[in-house]
Design a protein around this motif. Structure first.
Motif, PDB file in Angstrom:
ATOM      1  N   TYR A  30     -50.110   0.495  -8.884  1.00 24.03           N
ATOM      2  CA  TYR A  30     -51.555   0.315  -8.705  1.00 24.03           C
ATOM      3  C   TYR A  30     -52.287   1.198  -9.711  1.00 24.03           C
ATOM      4  O   TYR A  30     -51.891   2.345  -9.932  1.00 24.03           O
ATOM      5  N   HIS A  32     -56.289   2.419 -10.971  1.00 23.34           N
ATOM      6  CA  HIS A  32     -57.720   2.389 -10.635  1.00 23.34           C
ATOM      7  C   HIS A  32     -58.548   3.219 -11.610  1.00 23.34           C
ATOM      8  O   HIS A  32     -58.281   4.387 -11.836  1.00 23.34           O
ATOM      9  N   GLU A  34     -61.742   5.067 -12.096  1.00 23.38           N
ATOM     10  CA  GLU A  34     -62.767   5.677 -11.257  1.00 23.38           C
ATOM     11  C   GLU A  34     -64.166   5.471 -11.839  1.00 23.38           C
ATOM     12  O   GLU A  34     -64.333   5.374 -13.058  1.00 23.38           O
ATOM     13  N   SER A  41     -61.511  -2.933  -6.513  1.00 17.62           N
ATOM     14  CA  SER A  41     -60.476  -2.084  -5.910  1.00 17.62           C
ATOM     15  C   SER A  41     -59.505  -1.719  -7.023  1.00 17.62           C
ATOM     16  O   SER A  41     -59.649  -2.173  -8.159  1.00 17.62           O
ATOM     17  N   ALA A  42     -58.489  -0.917  -6.666  1.00 17.86           N
ATOM     18  CA  ALA A  42     -57.409  -0.691  -7.624  1.00 17.86           C
ATOM     19  C   ALA A  42     -56.718  -2.025  -7.908  1.00 17.86           C
ATOM     20  O   ALA A  42     -56.741  -2.936  -7.080  1.00 17.86           O
ATOM     21  N   LEU A  43     -56.114  -2.130  -9.087  1.00 19.72           N
ATOM     22  CA  LEU A  43     -55.428  -3.366  -9.476  1.00 19.72           C
ATOM     23  C   LEU A  43     -53.921  -3.175  -9.278  1.00 19.72           C
ATOM     24  O   LEU A  43     -53.406  -2.070  -9.434  1.00 19.72           O
ATOM     25  N   LEU A 106     -49.702   5.058  -7.229  1.00 18.39           N
ATOM     26  CA  LEU A 106     -51.121   4.840  -7.531  1.00 18.39           C
ATOM     27  C   LEU A 106     -51.538   5.737  -8.686  1.00 18.39           C
ATOM     28  O   LEU A 106     -51.374   6.955  -8.622  1.00 18.39           O
ATOM     29  N   ARG A 108     -54.730   6.830 -10.823  1.00 16.23           N
ATOM     30  CA  ARG A 108     -56.200   6.815 -10.922  1.00 16.23           C
ATOM     31  C   ARG A 108     -56.579   7.521 -12.218  1.00 16.23           C
ATOM     32  O   ARG A 108     -55.924   8.479 -12.611  1.00 16.23           O
TER      33      ARG A 108
ATOM     34  N   LEU B 394     -54.648  -8.821  -9.847  1.00 14.83           N
ATOM     35  CA  LEU B 394     -54.676  -8.950  -8.389  1.00 14.83           C
ATOM     36  C   LEU B 394     -55.026  -7.588  -7.781  1.00 14.83           C
ATOM     37  O   LEU B 394     -54.689  -6.556  -8.342  1.00 14.83           O
ATOM     38  N   GLN B 396     -55.214  -4.304  -5.145  1.00 12.97           N
ATOM     39  CA  GLN B 396     -54.399  -3.546  -4.191  1.00 12.97           C
ATOM     40  C   GLN B 396     -54.909  -3.852  -2.786  1.00 12.97           C
ATOM     41  O   GLN B 396     -56.114  -3.831  -2.540  1.00 12.97           O
ATOM     42  N   MET B 405     -58.539  -3.096  -1.316  1.00 14.96           N
ATOM     43  CA  MET B 405     -58.959  -1.726  -0.995  1.00 14.96           C
ATOM     44  C   MET B 405     -60.251  -1.374  -1.727  1.00 14.96           C
ATOM     45  O   MET B 405     -60.277  -0.542  -2.620  1.00 14.96           O
ATOM     46  N   GLY B 406     -61.328  -2.012  -1.306  1.00 13.65           N
ATOM     47  CA  GLY B 406     -62.618  -1.847  -1.970  1.00 13.65           C
ATOM     48  C   GLY B 406     -63.604  -0.996  -1.193  1.00 13.65           C
ATOM     49  O   GLY B 406     -64.765  -0.891  -1.590  1.00 13.65           O
ATOM     50  N   ILE B 416     -63.680   5.051  -4.207  1.00 13.22           N
ATOM     51  CA  ILE B 416     -62.835   4.280  -3.281  1.00 13.22           C
ATOM     52  C   ILE B 416     -62.086   5.246  -2.361  1.00 13.22           C
ATOM     53  O   ILE B 416     -61.607   6.291  -2.810  1.00 13.22           O
TER      54      ILE B 416
END
Lengths: 122, 505
Positions: A30, A32, A34, A41-43, A106, A108, B394, B396, B405-406, B416
């Protein structure tokens, strides 16, 4: 705590839906960006852990975030990274695995000076 | 009149239920009712169950048949008068698409769940009530399908609702909610659906859809709503009765019930985010904002309910304060998800126009202009430049509610909220403390979650590309998905209205 079930061996009967071996050699990663919530959302990406971190940046992060006007102005050596909850300076030439990433990690990142459209984190 | 005296309703009910709770002798009771002990709920006296409706089967059928005759008369006249051309705007139909794909299949799930509870609770009062509710839910899914089938003759996105419900990424949100309830024991199901959903949160589901239909000229859906209303009052009574009954039966039931109330309040709140988005973004003529609805139907009504339940020791659900704070944000965050994934949505999306943005500013004065208006301005600018914003990766998903997860940190709408747990050496991610707690209480259940994004990566959804997955969803690309502007729905709507104008001149 476990599930209160009618059978005593519930935990032995279940199958973990997202076990790592189900992803054909890839791990789910994932990412993200910031303060850029235009991306809701995170991808999520299925990626080989042998992939260099630099390739994650150039082949995945760069194209998938390109639609944002801030994307063209990212200076990659100023980016602040957080991998699974710890601030890190990743080695771009080393693999994802060598940089501590695993299945469902994850990543970020913050881009100092770029805080979204009109500074709104959008 | 001579002969036998007619029995009163109360007597008929006593006759109907007489002996239904006989003690079995060929098999022990615990083998006949294997499901009503394992959850740890202690029942001392099943006969203490009060059924205020005392509805007999013949009264039930007579009453329902009467209501449905009226409903079908309205549906016939709506069809004969081409009622579909008289709704507020072609965009409105997308509300029905969301309802038919996301809510109606859950009526069917509720039907099956209550049939299960009706079979497996050994007390006669709840068995009768649960079985009647099971019939209600089956009638509701049928009348909803009939009502909305008229729109299916003209508009896209409705025809594959049943197939889509089991496959499409965002429909896994309501589906997994009911799958979770239906794989629990009968008491948890009754608290989950009977109390949390049908009592505590039901007004936040049905009032927005039905008054939305009324405000937007959809008399067929309004009539369906009226037809369901008398059932709903029975369901609410069952919901409140089940919680009082469990709490009165044994003090050991309280911690179990409290945990279920906490869990199902939070899960319900997450599912209702779809309604929030519908109210604030999808109704061409707005009823009220989601935040206003939340204040009336949860903060006020729920507040007095929990004051009433305090005498049993039951507390306001955990994270109710977080949910209330989120009422400022979720509709915007959810519509943003669908706007950027419009290519994978089974209904149309659109950019709110200037008047709509001003309405949102007025309804959300503390947050909209600061956090969400800039997002729409950026996307409007990109649209104008011919670069309509899509998210091509796509998202998360939350392991518990399955929504992208928005959602943002409580108190910080620019960041987030990321939560995670490690269970048996595997990481799991959550959108909130509420969803994380639910997982941490039952990890073995939630590690089995069918997360649409991960299933696509595993190759279980028709293929690796977006067109492969959409074909597997049976989504008619270019008609069912993408923006309203430029869609066949819009073209049809404009054609109808051009004709009306021609006739008027």
């Amino acid at each position: 705590m476990t599930v209160t079930a009618i059978v005593p061996d519930y935990a032995d009967r279940i199958e973990t839906a997202d076990a790592p071996e189900k992803f054909h050699g890839n791990a789910v990663i994932y990412v993200h960006w910031e303060e850029h919530l235009s991306f809701c959302s995170a991808l999520a990406f299925p990626l080989p852990l042998a992939m260099p971190f630099g390739a994650l940046v150039s082949e995945v992060i760069t194209p998938y975030y390109a639609a944002h006007p801030d994307a063209a102005n990212i200076v990659w050596d100023k980016v602040v990274w957080d991998i699974d909850g710890g601030k890190k300076a990743p080695d771009f030439s080393a693999s994802l695995e060598a940089n501590g990433l695993g299945h469902k990690s994850l990543v970020r990142f913050w881009t100092p000076g770029l805080n979204g459209w009109a500074g709104s984190a959008s | 009149m001579s002969g036998a005296k007619k029995l009163g309703l109360k007597q008929r009910y006593a006759h109907m239920t007489r002996g239904l709770d006989w003690e079995t002798t060929y098999q022990p009771m615990d083998k006949v009712f294997p499901y009503d002990r394992f959850e740890g709920i202690k029942i001392k006296d099943w006969s203490a169950w009060e059924d205020p409706f005392r509805l007999t089967m013949d009264t039930y059928w007579k009453f329902q048949a009467e209501k449905e005759r009226k409903l079908y008369a309205v549906l016939d006249s709506f069809a004969q008068n081409n009622g579909q051309t008289g709704v507020s705007d072609g965009r409105y139909i997308n509300v029905l698409k969301l309802f038919l794909t996301g809510i109606s299949p859950e009526e069917y799930q509720a039907h099956r769940g209550f049939a299960f509870a009706g079979r497996h609770l050994r007390g006669v009062g709840p068995r009768v009530a649960a079985q009647m509710q099971s019939l209600d839910e089956l009638r509701h899914v049928q009348t909803q399908i009939h009502t909305i089938s008229h729109y299916n003759k003209y508009f896209d996105g409705l025809s594959e609702f049943r197939h889509m419900h089991d496959r499409v990424w965002y429909l896994s949100v309501p589906k997994s909610f009911f799958d979770d309830a239906r794989t629990a024991g009968p008491f948890e199901f009754m608290i989950a659906i009977g109390f949390a959903f049908e009592y505590l949160l039901t007004n936040l589901l049905f009032v927005p859809f039905m008054s939305g239909a009324a405000y937007n000229g959809d008399m067929s859906t309004v009539t369906f709503g009226f037809s369901a209303q008398s059932d709903e009052s029975r369901h609410m009574t069952l919901g409140i009765e089940v919680i009082k009954f469990l709490l009165e039966q044994h003090p050991d039931n309280l911690p179990i019930v409290q945990k279920w109330v906490d869990k199902w309040f939070w899960r319900g709140h997450r599912v209702l985010g779809l309604v929030a988005m519908m109210m604030d973004y999808m109704l061409p003529k707005k009823v009220m904002s989601w935040k206003e609805a939340w204040e009336i139907y949860f903060t006020e009504a729920g507040g007095s309910l929990f004051t009433d339940l305090a005498r049993y020791g039951l507390k306001v659900p955990k994270y109710a304060d977080v949910a209330t704070a989120e009422a400022e944000h979720i509709s915007h965050q959810n519509w943003a998800i669908f706007y950027q994934y419009t290519h994978a949505a089974g209904f149309h999306t659109w950019m709110p126009d200037a008047e709509h943005l001003d309405w949102l500013s007025a309804k959300y004065p503390d947050t909209f202009d600061k956090y969400y208006r800039p997002r729409w301005e950026l996307w409007a600018k990109l649209e104008k430049e011919g670069k309509r914003f899509y998210n091509n990766a796509l998202p998360q998903l939350c392991q518990c509610c399955q929504i992208p997860m928005g959602y943002t940190e409580p108190g910080d709408p620019t960041t987030i909220a990321f939560r995670s747990s490690t269970y048996k050496d595997q990481k799991y991610h959550f959108c909130s403390d509420g969803c994380k707690d639910i997982f941490d209480n039952e990890p073995d259940k939630f590690v089995q979650a069918w997360l649409p994004v991960h299933q696509i990566f595993q190759g279980n959804c028709g293929g690796a590309t977006v067109p492969d997955v959409l074909a597997w969803y049976r989504m008619n690309v270019g008609a069912d998905n993408m923006d309203y502007v430029g869609s066949p729905d819009e073209a049809l709507w404009n054609e109808w209205h051009a004709e009306k104008l021609r006739k008027a001149v």
